[in-house]
Design an enzyme around this catalytic site. Structure first.
Site, short mmCIF file in Angstrom:
data_model
loop_
_atom_site.label_atom_id
_atom_site.label_comp_id
_atom_site.label_asym_id
_atom_site.label_seq_id
_atom_site.Cartn_x
_atom_site.Cartn_y
_atom_site.Cartn_z
N SER A 127 0.85 -1.19 0.00
CA SER A 127 0.00 0.00 0.00
C SER A 127 0.89 1.25 0.00
O SER A 127 1.76 1.37 -0.85
CB SER A 127 -0.98 -0.04 1.17
OG SER A 127 -2.05 0.86 0.98
N GLN A 128 0.73 2.18 0.97
CA GLN A 128 1.53 3.40 0.90
C GLN A 128 3.03 3.11 1.01
O GLN A 128 3.85 3.90 0.56
CB GLN A 128 1.09 4.41 1.95
CG GLN A 128 1.51 4.14 3.37
CD GLN A 128 1.02 5.22 4.34
OE1 GLN A 128 0.09 5.96 4.07
NE2 GLN A 128 1.66 5.31 5.48
N ASP B 271 -10.20 -4.15 -5.57
CA ASP B 271 -9.84 -3.21 -4.51
C ASP B 271 -11.00 -2.29 -4.17
O ASP B 271 -11.54 -1.61 -5.04
CB ASP B 271 -8.64 -2.37 -4.96
CG ASP B 271 -7.82 -1.84 -3.78
OD1 ASP B 271 -8.44 -1.37 -2.81
OD2 ASP B 271 -6.59 -1.91 -3.85
N HIS C 111 -8.00 -5.20 -1.49
CA HIS C 111 -6.73 -4.56 -1.17
C HIS C 111 -5.88 -5.41 -0.23
O HIS C 111 -6.32 -5.81 0.86
CB HIS C 111 -7.01 -3.21 -0.51
CG HIS C 111 -5.81 -2.32 -0.42
ND1 HIS C 111 -5.13 -1.85 -1.53
CD2 HIS C 111 -5.15 -1.82 0.65
CE1 HIS C 111 -4.12 -1.09 -1.15
NE2 HIS C 111 -4.11 -1.06 0.16
#
Length: 300
Positions: A109-110, A227, A283
C-alpha cells in the site's frame, strides 16, 4: 611440516567449497508496511517475512520500523511527513551493513510509493527490484476504509481529510493528505501536495530522481482487481481519473508522466523493466500460492 601444509590445503578447499555450496546468493530484502500497520505485526509483515524466508532459505529481511518502537511506527504512518519518513528509511538502509551490496524491496500500500521515493532519492546502497503491492503511485481520491488494527487513528485521519486535504495544517500533519489527488482541482493538487506531486515531478523535473529510478532492474506493480479501498485502483499501475471527472480513468501510457517521461517510466517500459500484475482480490489480499508464484521470483 609438509603434512601440515597439505592438511591445511585440503581442509581449506573442503571448508570453502562446503560454505559456497550452502551460501545464499539472493539479495537481501527490505519491506515497508502500509498505513495502519507496523513492521513486525505477526499477522501481516511478520507473516510475509516468514513466507519469504520459507521460500528463500538464508535470505536476510529488514522490515522497516519508522520510529523507536512499534507504536511509533504505526502512528508515524499517519502523522510523520512523507519526506521525513523517506529520510528515516534511507538512514536505516544505509546503516545496515547487510544491505551495502544492494537489495530488493517490497512495499505494501503506501509503503509502495514510499519505497519508490527511496529508489528516486537514495540510490546507495542500490535497490535492484522494487515490488509495489497496492501502492498508490498517482495518489488517491477517496478514503473509504482503513486497514490495520487501529480504528482510532483511521477515524482521526478521516476527520482531518474532511477538514480539507490541501489545508496547510492537514498537509503538514497527515501523511494521507500528502498523496491526496483531487482530479476536480488539478492545479490545487499540484500546488499544495507535499509529497506525491513532488515525487511525480508534476511541477518541475529533478533529473536525479529520474536517473535513479531508471537504475532499477525491475519495477513490479501489483494492482488488486477487486480493490475497495484505493480510489481509483488504477493508481496502483500509475493510472488515474481523467482531470475534471471521477469516472473516466487514463492508463500509465496515456498519462503526461509517461508521454513526457518525467520519471523515466517510458524509458523503463521500452527496456522491459516495468511489470504489471493483477491480484484478483481486495486490497492487500492474496494467497500464499499467488505470492510465491508471482512475487518471490523478483526477490531471488
Amino acid at each position: 611440516m609438509e603434512l601440515k601444509i597439505i592438511f591445511s590445503a585440503i581442509f581449506s578447499v573442503f571448508f570453502v567449497g562446503s560454505v559456497s555450496c550452502h551460501s545464499n546468493s539472493s539479495l537481501p530484502l527490505v519491506i515497508w508496511h502500509g498505513m495502519g500497520d507496523s513492521c513486525c505485526n505477526p499477522l501481516s509483515m511478520g507473516s510475509i517475512k516468514s513466507l519469504v524466508e520459507k521460500n528463500i532459505p538464508g535470505i536476510y529481511v529488514n522490515s522497516l520500523e519508522i520510529g523507536s518502537n512499534i507504536i511509533d511506527d504505526m502512528a508515524n504512518g499517519f502523522f510523520m511527513d512523507g519526506f521525513t519518513q523517506i529520510k528515516f528509511a534511507c538512514d536505516i538502509i544505509a546503516k545496515d551493513p547487510k544491505l551495502k551490496n544492494g537489495y530488493n524491496a517490497i512495499g505494501f500500500s503506501q509503503g509502495g510509493q514510499f519505497l519508490r521515493a527511496v529508489a528516486q532519492i537514495c540510490p546507495n546502497p542500490p535497490m535492484n527490484n522494487l515490488i509495489s503491492a497496492g501502492g498508490q503511485h498517482q495518489g488517491v481520491y477517496g478514503f473509504p476504509r482503513c486497514p490495520g488494527d487501529n480504528s482510532t487513528l483511521c477515524n482521526l485521519a478521516r476527520e482531518l481529510l474532511n477538514m480539507g486535504a490541501y489545508d496547510k495544517f492537514v498537509q503538514e500533519n497527515l501523511v494521507q493528505a500528502q498523496y491526496w489527488h483531487d482530479p476536480l482541482n488539478e492545479a490545487e493538487y499540484r500546488q499544495y501536495s507535499r509529497f506525491i506531486a513532488i515525487i511525480n515531478q508534476e511541477n518541475s523535473v529533478n533529473e536525479t530522481y529520474k536517473k535513479n529510478l531508471v537504475k532499477l532492474n525491475k519495477f513490479v506493480m501489483v494492482m488488486f482487481g477487486k480493490d475497495t479501498m484505493v480510489e481509483p485502483k488504477e493508481s496502483e499501475w500509475f493510472g488515474f481519473y481523467v482531470p475534471g471527472n471521477t469516472s473516466d480513468v487514463y492508463t500509465l501510457r496515456e498519462s503526461k508522466l509517461y508521454i513526457q517521461d518525467k520519471l523515466g517510466l517510458k524509458q523503463m517500459d521500452a527496456d522491459k523493466k516495468l511489470v504489471f500484475l493483477t491480484a484478483p482480490w481486495d486490497h492487500l489480499q492474496f494467497t500464499d500460492e499467488w505470492f510465491e508464484a508471482n512475487l518471490i521470483p523478483y526477490m531471488k
